[in-house]
Every structure is written in C-alpha cells, then in structure tokens.
Design a protein around this motif. Sequence first.
Motif, PDB file in Angstrom:
ATOM      1  N   TYR A  18      25.736  18.215 -43.295  1.00  0.00           N
ATOM      2  CA  TYR A  18      26.816  17.936 -42.202  1.00  0.00           C
ATOM      3  C   TYR A  18      27.289  19.927 -42.442  1.00  0.00           C
ATOM      4  O   TYR A  18      27.070  20.873 -43.206  1.00  0.00           O
ATOM      5  N   TYR A  65      31.088  21.127 -42.311  1.00  0.00           N
ATOM      6  CA  TYR A  65      32.553  21.418 -42.397  1.00  0.00           C
ATOM      7  C   TYR A  65      33.627  22.074 -41.601  1.00  0.00           C
ATOM      8  O   TYR A  65      33.150  23.682 -42.286  1.00  0.00           O
ATOM      9  N   LEU A  89      40.847  18.562 -41.432  1.00  0.00           N
ATOM     10  CA  LEU A  89      38.532  18.659 -41.732  1.00  0.00           C
ATOM     11  C   LEU A  89      37.659  18.047 -40.543  1.00  0.00           C
ATOM     12  O   LEU A  89      37.840  16.498 -40.243  1.00  0.00           O
ATOM     13  N   VAL A 104      34.359  17.085 -39.759  1.00  0.00           N
ATOM     14  CA  VAL A 104      32.851  16.777 -39.834  1.00  0.00           C
ATOM     15  C   VAL A 104      32.079  16.785 -39.420  1.00  0.00           C
ATOM     16  O   VAL A 104      32.038  15.257 -38.617  1.00  0.00           O
ATOM     17  N   VAL A 112      32.908  20.188 -51.554  1.00  0.00           N
ATOM     18  CA  VAL A 112      31.596  21.316 -50.481  1.00  0.00           C
ATOM     19  C   VAL A 112      31.316  22.412 -50.863  1.00  0.00           C
ATOM     20  O   VAL A 112      32.411  23.467 -50.477  1.00  0.00           O
TER      21      VAL A 112
END
Length: 114
Positions: free
Chosen positions: A3, A5, A16, A18, A32
């Motif tokens: 992913y 971020y 945030l 994603v 993360v």
Amino acid sequence: MEYEYIFGTNGNAKTLRVKGLAHTALSGFQQVAQEYPGETVTDRFRVVRRLKSAEDPAGNCYDWYEIDRHYRTVDKSAALQAELDATKQKLSAAIQSNAMLEDCLVEMAGVVYA
C-alpha cells in the motif's frame, strides 16, 4: 499486499490516504514503515474514522481516514553507517600512504646526509 500511505491535513484534522489493490479497514493504533534510499520513515498514529473510499478505472482502491496522535521518526542510521565505513577506509588509506612517504623521506635523508 503493498500500500501507499500519504499523510496530510484537511483544515485542523490530520488525514491519511491509503492506495492499494484492495480496500483497507484500519482502526485503532497503527504503525507504517516505509523504506526510501538511505532512510526508513516510520509513522505511528491512531485512526479516528474512515472518511470515504473510492476506486479508479485502473482498479486501484483508495481509503481516506481521519487520524490523530501521529508521530513520525526518520532513521538514517544505515546511510550514516555506510558513510562512516567509507570515511574509515579513506583514513586508513591516507595513514598507509603517509607511512610510506615517511619511509621514503628517511631513506632519502640517509642517502643525502651519508
């Protein structure tokens, strides 16, 4: 699954986004770690709520969250260690070179003043 971020703000709220091949369902405290050349960036945060989800025509899934208690650390120790090791090698080579030059000077002085 990998992913992407992206941390940001929306007014006073921290957000945030994603991006990945599947939707996420983040909740509670999260951590993360993302690797970049020469550093590791670690984000710790708490998910307050999911704001929205969407997909694009390429099949990417996006989830937006409101977050708080966001802390970021940047670890550059690996890059610094590599730089330190390179400096040590250069210093060692310079010391050997200087020792060799000293030996040559002593030898030449023996010839000149003999």
